[in-house]
Design a protein around this motif. Structure first.
Motif, PDB file in Angstrom:
ATOM      1  N   UNK A 119       0.825  -1.216   0.000  1.00  0.00           N
ATOM      2  CA  UNK A 119       0.000   0.000   0.000  1.00  0.00           C
ATOM      3  C   UNK A 119       0.862   1.270   0.000  1.00  0.00           C
ATOM      4  N   UNK A 120       0.370   2.346  -0.637  1.00  0.00           N
ATOM      5  CA  UNK A 120       1.147   3.602  -0.666  1.00  0.00           C
ATOM      6  C   UNK A 120       1.068   4.361   0.654  1.00  0.00           C
ATOM      7  N   UNK A 121       2.164   4.986   1.035  1.00  0.00           N
ATOM      8  CA  UNK A 121       2.135   5.869   2.204  1.00  0.00           C
ATOM      9  C   UNK A 121       1.532   7.216   1.812  1.00  0.00           C
ATOM     10  N   UNK A 122       1.751   7.614   0.573  1.00  0.00           N
ATOM     11  CA  UNK A 122       1.181   8.868   0.073  1.00  0.00           C
ATOM     12  C   UNK A 122       1.522  10.048   0.950  1.00  0.00           C
ATOM     13  N   UNK A 123       0.491  10.836   1.305  1.00  0.00           N
ATOM     14  CA  UNK A 123       0.732  12.045   2.088  1.00  0.00           C
ATOM     15  C   UNK A 123       0.810  11.796   3.591  1.00  0.00           C
ATOM     16  N   UNK A 124       0.671  10.553   3.986  1.00  0.00           N
ATOM     17  CA  UNK A 124       0.797  10.251   5.422  1.00  0.00           C
ATOM     18  C   UNK A 124       2.167  10.661   5.951  1.00  0.00           C
TER      19      UNK A 124
END
Ligand code: HEC
Length: 157
Positions: A119-124
């Motif tokens: 899963x992407x961490x993205x803006x976390x």
């Protein structure tokens, strides 16, 4: 003399074709991670702006425990609970061979954007924290290389 020519030619052909055939099985068939071609070249070449320091590793540890450990395992061996439950095929970060062909930019891209079942961490996470995690992921193999010489031995927990 001329009659011998075709015979010699055939002998020569046989002599040259034999070693060529023998070489084939010995060619390594390690064809891993062709999926990495999906990563933009510019992203793969991006240099890691965060130096490997105890501070960077400490920052990464926090995120690792929160977002990564359940799949990749506390020590990066890929045997986290969630990974076992979902039967995910996860690489072993304690093996130095796992990441040796990958750039920091590639790892950063995967952490930020995800990859297959990852899963992407993205803006976390902030950019800096993403690079911290790259440093941390690489640290598992270094730790092990220093601790023991044989990578295929069972790992003491
Ligand atoms: C849901 C389980 C899961 C979680 C949570 C997870 N990962 Fe992954 N990760 C995977 C899987 C599965 C792969 C293999 C993906 C593939 O097939 O390319 C992977 C691949 C990777 C890779 C690339 C390894 C390689 O050689 O292909 C890195 C780096 C990585 N993860 C780091 C992290 C970090 C850092 C975190 C936490 C921020 C994290 N992962 C969280 C499942 C997970």
């Amino acid at each position: 003399m001329y009659r011998m020519a075709p015979v010699l030619l055939i002998l020569l052909l046989i002599a040259f074709s034999l070693p060529a055939q023998q070489q084939q099985p010995s060619t390594p068939t390690v064809q891993k991670s062709s999926a990495y071609t999906a990563i933009p070249v510019a992203a793969a070449r991006e240099p890691n702006p965060v130096k490997v320091t105890p501070e960077s590793i400490a920052r990464a540890k926090k995120w690792w425990a929160l977002d990564c450990e359940m799949c990749h395992g506390k020590n990066g061996n890929g045997k986290g609970d969630t990974a076992q439950e979902m039967k995910l095929a996860i690489v072993d970060f304690t093996d130095p061979a796992t990441l040796k062909d990958h750039t920091d930019g590639e790892l950063y891209y995967i952490i930020k954007n995800g990859h297959e079942d990852m899963p992407p961490e993205g803006d976390r996470i902030k950019a800096e924290e993403g690079w911290d995690l790259v440093n941390y992921v690489r640290s598992f193999a270094k730790k092990k290389a220093g601790a023991e010489a044989k990578p295929d031995e069972a790992k003491p927990q």
